[in-house]
Design an enzyme around this catalytic site. Structure first.
Site, PDB file in Angstrom:
ATOM      1  N   PHE A   1       0.820  -1.218   0.000  1.00  0.00           N
ATOM      2  CA  PHE A   1       0.000   0.000   0.000  1.00  0.00           C
ATOM      3  C   PHE A   1       0.846   1.257   0.000  1.00  0.00           C
ATOM      4  CE2 PHE A   1      -1.998  -3.462   2.373  1.00  0.00           C
ATOM      5  CZ  PHE A   1      -2.954  -3.788   1.458  1.00  0.00           C
TER       6      PHE A   1
ATOM      7  N   ARG B   1     -10.094  -0.477 -20.724  1.00  0.00           N
ATOM      8  CA  ARG B   1     -10.357  -1.898 -20.918  1.00  0.00           C
ATOM      9  C   ARG B   1     -10.003  -2.664 -19.641  1.00  0.00           C
ATOM     10  NH1 ARG B   1      -6.824  -4.720 -25.503  1.00  0.00           N
ATOM     11  NH2 ARG B   1      -7.781  -6.796 -25.594  1.00  0.00           N
TER      12      ARG B   1
ATOM     13  N   ASN C   1      -8.659  -8.271 -16.756  1.00  0.00           N
ATOM     14  CA  ASN C   1      -9.045  -9.532 -16.131  1.00  0.00           C
ATOM     15  C   ASN C   1     -10.150  -9.216 -15.122  1.00  0.00           C
ATOM     16  OD1 ASN C   1      -9.260 -11.673 -14.248  1.00  0.00           O
ATOM     17  ND2 ASN C   1      -7.157 -12.313 -14.645  1.00  0.00           N
ATOM     18  N   PRO C   2     -11.382  -9.565 -15.448  1.00  0.00           N
ATOM     19  CA  PRO C   2     -12.492  -9.170 -14.576  1.00  0.00           C
ATOM     20  C   PRO C   2     -12.345  -9.698 -13.157  1.00  0.00           C
ATOM     21  CG  PRO C   2     -13.284 -10.377 -16.514  1.00  0.00           C
ATOM     22  CD  PRO C   2     -11.799 -10.291 -16.642  1.00  0.00           C
TER      23      PRO C   2
ATOM     24  N   LYS D   1      -6.232   1.206 -18.418  1.00  0.00           N
ATOM     25  CA  LYS D   1      -5.602   2.191 -17.538  1.00  0.00           C
ATOM     26  C   LYS D   1      -5.501   1.635 -16.119  1.00  0.00           C
ATOM     27  CE  LYS D   1      -8.587   5.468 -18.835  1.00  0.00           C
ATOM     28  NZ  LYS D   1      -9.259   6.768 -19.108  1.00  0.00           N
ATOM     29  N   GLY D   2      -4.910   2.442 -15.241  1.00  0.00           N
ATOM     30  CA  GLY D   2      -4.709   2.000 -13.857  1.00  0.00           C
ATOM     31  C   GLY D   2      -6.028   1.791 -13.138  1.00  0.00           C
TER      32      GLY D   2
ATOM     33  N   GLU E   1      -6.147   2.250  -7.567  1.00  0.00           N
ATOM     34  CA  GLU E   1      -6.394   3.324  -6.618  1.00  0.00           C
ATOM     35  C   GLU E   1      -7.741   4.004  -6.802  1.00  0.00           C
ATOM     36  OE1 GLU E   1      -2.228   5.010  -5.196  1.00  0.00           O
ATOM     37  OE2 GLU E   1      -2.409   5.016  -7.382  1.00  0.00           O
TER      38      GLU E   1
END
Ligand SMILES: Cc1cc2nc3c(=O)[nH]c(=O)nc-3n(C[C@H](O)[C@H](O)[C@H](O)COP(=O)(O)OP(=O)(O)OC[C@H]3O[C@@H](n4cnc5c(N)ncnc54)[C@H](O)[C@@H]3O)c2cc1C
Ligand code: SF4
Lengths: 324, 735
Positions: free
Chosen positions: B235, B623, B626-627, B696-697, B700
């Site tokens: 973290f 996109r 990985n769900p 994208k990220g 967070e």
């Protein structure tokens, strides 16, 4: 952690001798509390006497009630116990985590150290840990500390849930020492700090808790425990209530209202009990008892919220008994 | 396609069977153990330090203090060390817990025991213990985070706009010390081989650690290898080099043996980072029609006495909603505190708590639905850059979230929803996190057995990146993910982006994607040039790859496996590199990830503790690779922020400033029973402007806005507005 000598006696007599013959001996049962105290150097015994080899386990039922061995684990799962003393089993289940309850013993639970953060961190002054050094909590953060029975020398609360339930059940602690067996009412086991906060309990040097006796009583079966804490589980009580009520023909004959998380010992709210006696247990009586339970509270600004919590846990616990 | 499939983590089996190796599990022959001794005072000086008893204790090999430490060869100011002094710098004490000695012994217990025997004669000075006590020192930080976030900014004329607004609010929000509280304590295993050092470290960023370690020890960087395979939670507290790493390295050199140093739980809480306390004052002005006019945001955060470390809590202020005028000011105030460290959602976490709460307060003041207020102030263009946002499906997030949550059942005013003993409240907030970039490199090797290997340094800190990077390489090469291995967490591998700041997917993922494509293209070129290949003579662009096989996209039957191609050509493998250029995104756009949070809380009227019974999070992160891992990250992020909203507080002693809850028993994080139903979904639209993969990220943005969403729901339930976190029962008393 410091080094120490480790002994594992097989009989109570041998255990008593091992404790008596060393000024710095400490008993270890489940170790769930003591090991952290050793690791943080809150306790620095020279000898550890491991009592897990002693035959002090299990429950013994009689007409007079139940005798619970000092080594009986807090995870005890006994339908008869749950039926006879709901308050006790609920209090136990509300404590710690399943893993800890599997290790933790009745004796250790009653004699566990306080959770005052200053007591647990040797960098701070604490007269309970080291006589005469003062009390960092007085000027410090007292949000978790006591509102009843505290003194200018110590404002810690006793953390045990089980002890609060045992107090409500008029239980007795059986101790053995060189001079034989004594019986101490649970309410007299823990000492109020006064100006000697380091004198934590009524055990004399060299004594061992061997059992807890819980009497059969008219109100034990109609009892419950309500614990309020900061998260849903796995936390010490901010405030808790163990209540038991015996009614005859709809009128309360006798009652117990005991509080946890608010005093240096399990706290009996006598005024709340009086407020119930002779009345019908209804919303008005409950409200009166909840208010009376706060009698004598002496909070500080940072723990004044506990007064409201006391009302809340008493109200909730007694209300639970209404439907029983 | 491997991307988009809910693949289980590649390391899942190892983790649940205990086979996974973490830093502290690593053993080397002859290894010995070190322990750190911490200061008992918060400010002052070591008058004398007596190590004689420690040195004489069983098993002790060395005791190092400021008096006998080896010379440091650089200054931290020039390096990304966590403080401005290297450990054991001198006799001065600037914070509680400061390390004063390191003890090396034959066993871990011997080292811990001897560390307790080091006797210090302290000269104690009064400490600045709290942020309130430090406020007179509040000042503009020397160190700033420009240009990413301005520390001081005035856009338009906020004072005039505020004065002219129909409704004005002036609000103060507070957040306490929070701990990263990772399960895995920080740990190091250091060993020397001649003049070369290998450090096994619990690190999110091996390549960034290397120059710090090398610089401190006076080594050329290529003489230092940093290895960090699996990290057990971080973290952000593993995004810096800490004292223990350097001390383990010098201890290992001194005793001539590998040295393992695992810090204690108490030390993790004390000396390995935290988010410092922050006070935020917001003034917001809006007109009756719901248009925001101006906002000013003034923050002060605690900083160590020796250096300025601002928290970027103002980061959402100017960019989240359409505002005509914005004023921000960031200040710091010196306290005797251990060094803070970047913590998941730095800036945006506490900042969005304030901004998201203030918006809610404004919605009530204007008698508008909180979503409606946000819609009316929706912002399509980044106001400071003047560029349109790319991939901002925030309005869709509101729609999807409101629908999934059942927002239409919300009563318009507080204290109107009751269910038996419970007050029920609904709250919401939006989420935004700027998309950060870092340079990243990766290599992908296609091997002659038909398998592939990805090599990139990014350590796996529990987020699932070993899995998603494997999927990216699988699709890039056309090899099944089960046939793709990955190596990570080692400075001998190509330098990735650090595993922090939600940069793994965008930056490191792009590097892997490019490497995989290039490896596939190299193989295709080999095939079309090989007269024995069925693909001989085709233009290389006509060669596709799937299931380990190259084929003619026009005649898919025509083709051959990588294995046949490589073996026939006597090639063991084909290796290609990929590079993500941080300046590579389309410069016409501004980039961020977005989301909306919806929370239902229940509060028992008698025993008032906030229970989050339902939470709906909807995110627009481009996109979704990985769900399964994405959902897991989102749920984890929400739970993480739920902890900060309701219980996490690294409480301090008001006299000494010392942390008084440095243990997992006392520093409460949510337990399972605290977590209600968490519903996660995505508005999925690839953002190819941002990255070639369109992803994208994620790690967070999922946590940003949760604090506000919960606080807003609490207000809605019982009409009590809590502006200082955490929302503990003592703040919810009956009036
Ligand atoms: C994380 C955590 C959470 C917890 N949460 C709760 C909670 O919510 N509620 C709660 O009530 N408790 C809680 N506890 C405390 C726990 O119940 C006690 O640690 C446990 O009951 C102690 O029992 P033990 O057998 O392990 O005692 P030990 O740790 O072995 O001993 C504790 C003390 O008792 C003394 N002692 C033990 N047995 C005897 C004996 N027979 N005669 C004389 N002295 C003896 C020891 O010398 C020592 O001083 C928690 C503990 C932990 C670690
Ligand atoms: S309140 Fe009691 S236990 Fe806490 S520091 Fe003071 S004396 Fe020690």
């Amino acid at each position: 952690m410091d080094t120490f000598e480790y002994k594992r006696p097989g009989t109570v007599r041998e255990a008593l001798r091992l404790i008596a013959t060393h000024p710095d001996a400490e008993i270890i049962a489940g170790g769930t509390d003591l090991v952290t105290l050793l690791r943080d150097r809150v306790r620095t015994p020279a000898r550890l006497v491991d009592i897990n080899g002693l035959p002090l386990d299990g429950l013994r039922w009689s007409r007079d009630g139940v005798r619970i061995g000092a080594l009986c684990r807090n995870a005890v799962d006994d339908p008869r116990l749950a039926a006879a003393y709901p308050v006790l089993v609920r209090a136990l289940r509300s404590g710690a985590s399943p893993q800890i309850r599997n290790r933790a013993t009745f004796g250790g639970n009653l004699l566990q150290g306080v959770r005052c953060p200053y007591f647990r961190l040797p960098e701070f002054a604490c007269g309970r840990r080291e006589p005469g050094t003062g009390c960092a909590a007085i000027e410090g953060d007292g949000r978790l500390l006591g509102i009843f029975g505290t003194s200018a020398a110590c404002i810690a609360v006793h953390p045990s849930d089980c002890a609060v339930a045992l107090l409500a059940l008029d239980a007795t602690v059986v101790v053995e020492g060189a001079r034989g067996t004594r019986r101490i009412p649970v309410g007299d086991l823990h000492r109020l700090p006064g100006d000697t906060p380091h004198v934590e309990h009524a055990l004399r040097d060299g004594e061992l808790v061997v059992a807890v006796e819980v009497p059969a009583s008219p109100f034990a079966a109609r009892s419950t425990y309500v614990k309020f804490r900061e998260r849903a589980s796995y936390a010490f009580a901010l405030a808790s209530a163990a209540v038991a009520v015996h009614s005859e023909r709809g009128v309360v004959r006798d009652a117990r209202v005991c509080l946890g998380g608010v005093a240096p010992k399990p706290w009996r709210a006598h005024t709340a009990e009086s407020a119930l006696r002779g009345r019908r247990l209804d919303a008005a009586a409950i409200e009166a008892a909840a208010e009376a339970a706060t009698a004598g509270a002496a909070p500080r600004p940072d723990n004044a919220y506990k007064v409201e919590l006391v009302r809340g846990v008493v109200r909730r616990a007694l209300t639970e008994l209404l439907v029983k | 396609m491997a991307i988009g499939r809910p693949l289980s983590r590649v390391e899942a089996r190892d983790k649940v069977t205990g086979a996974a190796r973490y830093t502290a599990d690593t053993r080397l022959p002859g290894m010995v153990y070190a322990a750190l001794m911490s200061s008992a005072v918060s400010a002052g000086r070591v008058r004398a330090i007596d190590t004689a008893r420690a040195e004489a204790a069983p098993g002790v090999l060395a005791v190092i203090t400021h008096l006998n430490r080896p010379q440091w060869h650089s200054t931290p100011a020039a390096l990304r060390y966590v403080e401005t002094r290297f450990p054991l710098a001198d006799e001065h004490i600037h914070h509680h817990g400061q390390y004063l000695a390191v003890v090396v012994a034959g066993t871990r217990e011997q080292a811990a025991h001897a560390a307790g025997l080091v006797a210090v004669d302290y000269e104690t000075r009064p400490a600045v213990p709290t942020l309130d006590a430090a406020l007179p020192d509040a000042h503009q930080p020397v160190w700033r985070f420009e240009p990413e976030f301005p520390t001081l900014l005035a856009l338009g004329d906020p004072e005039a706009r505020l004065a002219a607004a129909d409704v004005r609010l002036d609000l103060e929000y507070r957040t306490p010390y929070n701990s990263h509280a990772p399960m895995e304590p920080n740990a190091t295993l250091a060993h020397w081989d001649g003049g070369s050092l290998t450090v096994h470290e619990t690190s999110q960023q091996v390549h960034l650690d290397r120059p710090v370690i090398a610089g401190a020890l006076g080594l050329p960087p290529d003489r230092v290898r940093v290895v960090s395979t699996l990290v057990g939670g971080a973290f952000g507290n593993k995004t810096a080099v800490w004292a223990h790493t350097l001390l383990a390295a010098v201890a290992a050199r001194q005793v001539g043996r590998p040295v393992q140093l695992v810090v204690t739980r108490k030390q993790v809480f004390t000396c390995h980072g935290h988010q410092p306390p922050i006070i935020q004052r917001l003034r917001v002005g809006a007109n009756r029609d719901g248009t925001l006019q101006a906002i000013t945001h003034h923050t002060v955060n605690g900083t160590p006495v020796l250096f300025d470390r601002p928290e970027a809590a103002i980061s959402p202020t100017g960019t989240v909603y359409a505002l005509r005028s914005v004023g921000v000011r960031v200040e710091v105030a010196g306290m005797h505190m251990p060094a803070p460290a970047t913590m998941r959602t730095p800036g945006d976490g506490p900042g969005m708590f304030a901004v998201g709460s203030a918006l809610d307060e404004m919605a009530y003041a204007l008698e508008l639905d909180p979503i409606e207020l946000r819609r009316r102030n929706h912002l399509a263009v980044h106001p400071l850059l003047g560029r349109p946002w790319s991939g901002k499906q925030l309005l869709e997030c509101y729609d999807v979230g409101a629908e999934r949550f059942g927002w239409e059942r919300r009563a318009p005013r507080p204290r109107m929803m009751r269910d038996g003993a419970d007050w029920v409240g609904f709250g919401m907030s939006s989420a935004q996190r700027l998309e950060h970039h870092a340079a990243a490199r990766a290599a992908v090797e296609i091997r002659d057995d038909g398998s592939a290997e990805v090599r990139t340094a990014a350590p796996e800190i529990g987020t699932g990146n070993l899995t998603t990077l494997t999927q990216i390489a699988a699709d890039g090469t056309g090899i099944a993910p089960s046939q793709v291995d990955i190596r990570s967490g080692d400075t001998t591998l190509p330098e990735s982006a650090p595993t922090s700041g939600s940069r793994t997917t965008g930056s490191t993922g792009t590097a892997v994607h490019l490497a995989a494509l290039r490896a596939r293209q190299a193989a295709a070129r080999l095939a079309v040039a090989d007269p024995r290949s069925p693909l001989h003579g085709l233009p290389a662009e006509r060669v596709g790859a799937a299931r380990g096989r190259l084929y003619d996209v026009d005649v898919p039957r025509r083709g051959e496996t990588y294995r046949d191609l490589l073996r026939r050509n006597g090639r063991r493998s084909i290796v290609e590199q990929g590079f993500h250029d941080p300046a590579g995104a389309d410069p016409r756009f501004a980039y961020a990830t977005f989301g909306a949070h919806f929370t239902e809380v229940r509060i028992d009227d008698t025993l008032r503790r906030v229970r989050v019974t339902r939470h709906v999070g909807v995110f627009a992160v481009g996109r979704v690779l990985n769900p399964k891992t994405a959902r897991n990250q989102a749920q984890g992020g929400i739970i993480y922020a739920l902890g900060g909203a309701l219980m996490e507080d690294l409480a301090t002693d008001p006299v000494t400033g010392r942390f008084i809850a440095p243990a997992l028993t006392d520093y409460h994080v949510p337990v399972n029973a605290d977590v209600g139903d968490i519903d996660v979904s995505f508005v999925e639209e690839p953002d190819y402007n941002a990255h070639p993969l369109g992803a994208k990220g994620l790690g967070e943005v999922v946590a940003v806005g949760v604090h506000a969403s919960i606080a807003n729901a609490v207000y809605h339930a019982i009409g009590i507005r809590v502006r200082d976190l955490p929302i503990t029962p003592d703040k919810l008393l009956r009036p």
